[in-house]
Design an enzyme around this catalytic site. Structure first.
Site, PDB file in Angstrom:
ATOM      1  N   HIS A 159       2.687   3.490  -9.060  1.00  0.00           N
ATOM      2  CA  HIS A 159       2.616   2.033  -9.255  1.00  0.00           C
ATOM      3  C   HIS A 159       3.893   1.514  -9.930  1.00  0.00           C
ATOM      4  CE1 HIS A 159      -1.343   2.001  -7.657  1.00  0.00           C
ATOM      5  NE2 HIS A 159      -1.904   2.628  -8.665  1.00  0.00           N
ATOM      6  N   LEU A 181      12.212 -19.948  -4.948  1.00  0.00           N
ATOM      7  CA  LEU A 181      11.271 -19.050  -4.268  1.00  0.00           C
ATOM      8  C   LEU A 181       9.955 -19.047  -5.035  1.00  0.00           C
ATOM      9  CD1 LEU A 181      10.661 -16.578  -2.318  1.00  0.00           C
ATOM     10  CD2 LEU A 181      11.684 -15.124  -4.078  1.00  0.00           C
ATOM     11  N   ASP A 185       0.833  -1.201   0.000  1.00  0.00           N
ATOM     12  CA  ASP A 185       0.000   0.000   0.000  1.00  0.00           C
ATOM     13  C   ASP A 185       0.873   1.258   0.000  1.00  0.00           C
ATOM     14  OD1 ASP A 185      -2.279   1.488   0.065  1.00  0.00           O
ATOM     15  OD2 ASP A 185      -2.823   1.011   2.131  1.00  0.00           O
ATOM     16  N   GLY A 186       0.347   2.328  -0.584  1.00  0.00           N
ATOM     17  CA  GLY A 186       1.019   3.629  -0.479  1.00  0.00           C
ATOM     18  C   GLY A 186       1.646   4.139  -1.769  1.00  0.00           C
ATOM     19  N   TRP A 215       2.839   8.030  -2.215  1.00  0.00           N
ATOM     20  CA  TRP A 215       4.251   8.255  -2.551  1.00  0.00           C
ATOM     21  C   TRP A 215       4.342   9.163  -3.772  1.00  0.00           C
ATOM     22  CZ3 TRP A 215       7.211   7.327  -6.896  1.00  0.00           C
ATOM     23  CH2 TRP A 215       8.602   7.408  -6.738  1.00  0.00           C
ATOM     24  N   ARG A 254     -11.794   1.608  -8.917  1.00  0.00           N
ATOM     25  CA  ARG A 254     -10.921   2.765  -9.200  1.00  0.00           C
ATOM     26  C   ARG A 254     -11.207   3.326 -10.598  1.00  0.00           C
ATOM     27  NH1 ARG A 254      -5.256   2.315  -6.044  1.00  0.00           N
ATOM     28  NH2 ARG A 254      -6.149   1.487  -4.147  1.00  0.00           N
TER      29      ARG A 254
HETATM   30  C1  FPP Z   1      -1.908   0.223  -3.303  1.00  0.00           C
HETATM   31  O1  FPP Z   1      -1.449   1.536  -3.325  1.00  0.00           O
HETATM   32  C2  FPP Z   1      -1.431  -0.486  -4.459  1.00  0.00           C
HETATM   33  C3  FPP Z   1      -2.207  -1.103  -5.376  1.00  0.00           C
HETATM   34  C4  FPP Z   1      -3.673  -1.137  -5.309  1.00  0.00           C
HETATM   35  C5  FPP Z   1      -1.630  -1.761  -6.527  1.00  0.00           C
HETATM   36  C6  FPP Z   1      -0.365  -2.503  -6.241  1.00  0.00           C
HETATM   37  C7  FPP Z   1       0.404  -2.481  -7.465  1.00  0.00           C
HETATM   38  C8  FPP Z   1       1.752  -2.453  -7.543  1.00  0.00           C
HETATM   39  C9  FPP Z   1       2.662  -2.548  -6.399  1.00  0.00           C
HETATM   40  C10 FPP Z   1       2.389  -2.290  -8.836  1.00  0.00           C
HETATM   41  C11 FPP Z   1       1.804  -3.226  -9.843  1.00  0.00           C
HETATM   42  C12 FPP Z   1       2.855  -3.944 -10.466  1.00  0.00           C
HETATM   43  C13 FPP Z   1       2.710  -5.164 -10.911  1.00  0.00           C
HETATM   44  C14 FPP Z   1       3.874  -5.828 -11.477  1.00  0.00           C
HETATM   45  C15 FPP Z   1       1.419  -5.857 -10.818  1.00  0.00           C
HETATM   46  P1  FPP Z   1      -2.498   2.699  -3.487  1.00  0.00           P
HETATM   47  O2  FPP Z   1      -2.529   3.083  -4.911  1.00  0.00           O
HETATM   48  O3  FPP Z   1      -3.806   2.302  -2.916  1.00  0.00           O
HETATM   49  O4  FPP Z   1      -1.813   3.823  -2.619  1.00  0.00           O
HETATM   50  P2  FPP Z   1      -2.526   4.960  -1.783  1.00  0.00           P
HETATM   51  O5  FPP Z   1      -3.318   4.272  -0.692  1.00  0.00           O
HETATM   52  O6  FPP Z   1      -1.374   5.754  -1.250  1.00  0.00           O
HETATM   53  O7  FPP Z   1      -3.389   5.731  -2.736  1.00  0.00           O
END
Ligand code: FPP
Length: 241
Positions: free
Chosen positions: A34, A128, A17-18, A22, A68
């Site tokens: 992302h 892994l 998350d985050g 960021w 979203r």
């Molecule tokens: C949460 O942060 C993140 C997600 C919902 C998506 C996670 C995705 C990735 C880490 C990258 C994807 C990459 C691949 C290879 C699948 P948020 O957007 O909810 O953050 P926020 O709470 O700060 O808005």
């Protein structure tokens, strides 16, 4: 470093998350967040390999993330496709086996083909297991598993009165045959499970950190593992047996 080898969790699950926070704090777009999050996945895999972890699950896209804006959804899936295209060979050479947990419904044929290819190409790797939870929701996972148990019983003419065992249902979880989760990490300060691996985390230790996912690195993982090592796990029993 040797101390990390003892009392390692068999399965680490991460709610990444985050990314959005960021990015916005830097004046960047959420999709750039992302992208930085995807780079953090690389770091996590390398750290997991060198620390000797065996199973890592990553919450990449939940069944609720469809709420979203379409532009953000598209950017996450484009990033996934690009990620597989650019990293798969290296991941394979490192001995990592890719798994997918989640529903295939709503995923495009292009995304499904990429995931299936990654799973197929890496299926003999043993260093892994990295389980991408994509289009994943825990409640839906348990419901579809229960439906499969009943379909199976119907075919084999097993009485519906016979109680279902944990093992019988677990066979149909998306995560099968990965072990249950020992350590669940959530970044970016929120303290909830968000429909992630609820069944598998029944006895997981929960580690919450303020660190935003794009900033999560080897040291952050070591901190979580160090914390885990000091936990007394009782699984509902008493500390001394
Ligand atoms: C949460 O942060 C993140 C997600 C919902 C998506 C996670 C995705 C990735 C880490 C990258 C994807 C990459 C691949 C290879 C699948 P948020 O957007 O909810 O953050 P926020 O709470 O700060 O808005």
């Amino acid at each position: 470093m040797a101390s990390f080898k003892t009392n390692l969790p068999r399965h680490v699950a991460v709610i990444m998350d985050g990314n959005g926070r960021w990015a916005t704090s830097r004046g960047l777009s959420r999709s750039e967040g992302h992208r930085a999050g995807a780079d953090s996945i690389d770091k996590l895999m390398d750290a997991s390999l060198s620390l000797g972890l065996e199973n890592v699950s990553l919450y990449a896209f939940s069944t609720e993330n469809w709420k979203r804006p379409i532009t953000e959804i598209k950017s996450i899936f484009e990033l996934l496709v690009e990620y597989i295209d650019s990293r798969l060979q290296t991941i394979h050479e490192k001995g990592i086996r890719i798994h997918h947990s989640g529903s295939r419904k709503r995923l495009t044929s292009k995304v499904l083909a990429k995931i299936d290819h990654a799973v197929e190409q890496t299926k003999r790797n043993r260093k892994l297991n990295v389980n991408f939870c994509l289009n994943y929701g825990s409640q839906e996972e348990v419901l579809q598993a229960a439906q499969k148990v009943f379909a199976d019983r119907w075919k084999k003419k097993v009485s519906p009165e016979k109680p279902i065992s944990v093992k019988e249902l677990e066979k149909y979880l998306y995560t099968h045959p990965l072990p249950s989760v020992d350590l669940l990490i959530r970044t970016a300060g929120e303290r909830r499970l968000s429909n992630f691996l609820l069944w598998q985390s029944a006895y997981a230790e929960l580690f919450f950190t303020e660190t935003l996912w794009p900033e999560f690195n080897r040291q952050s993982l070591e901190e979580a593992l160090d914390w885990f090592k000091k936990r007394t796990r009782k699984f509902g029993g008493l500390e001394n047996g």
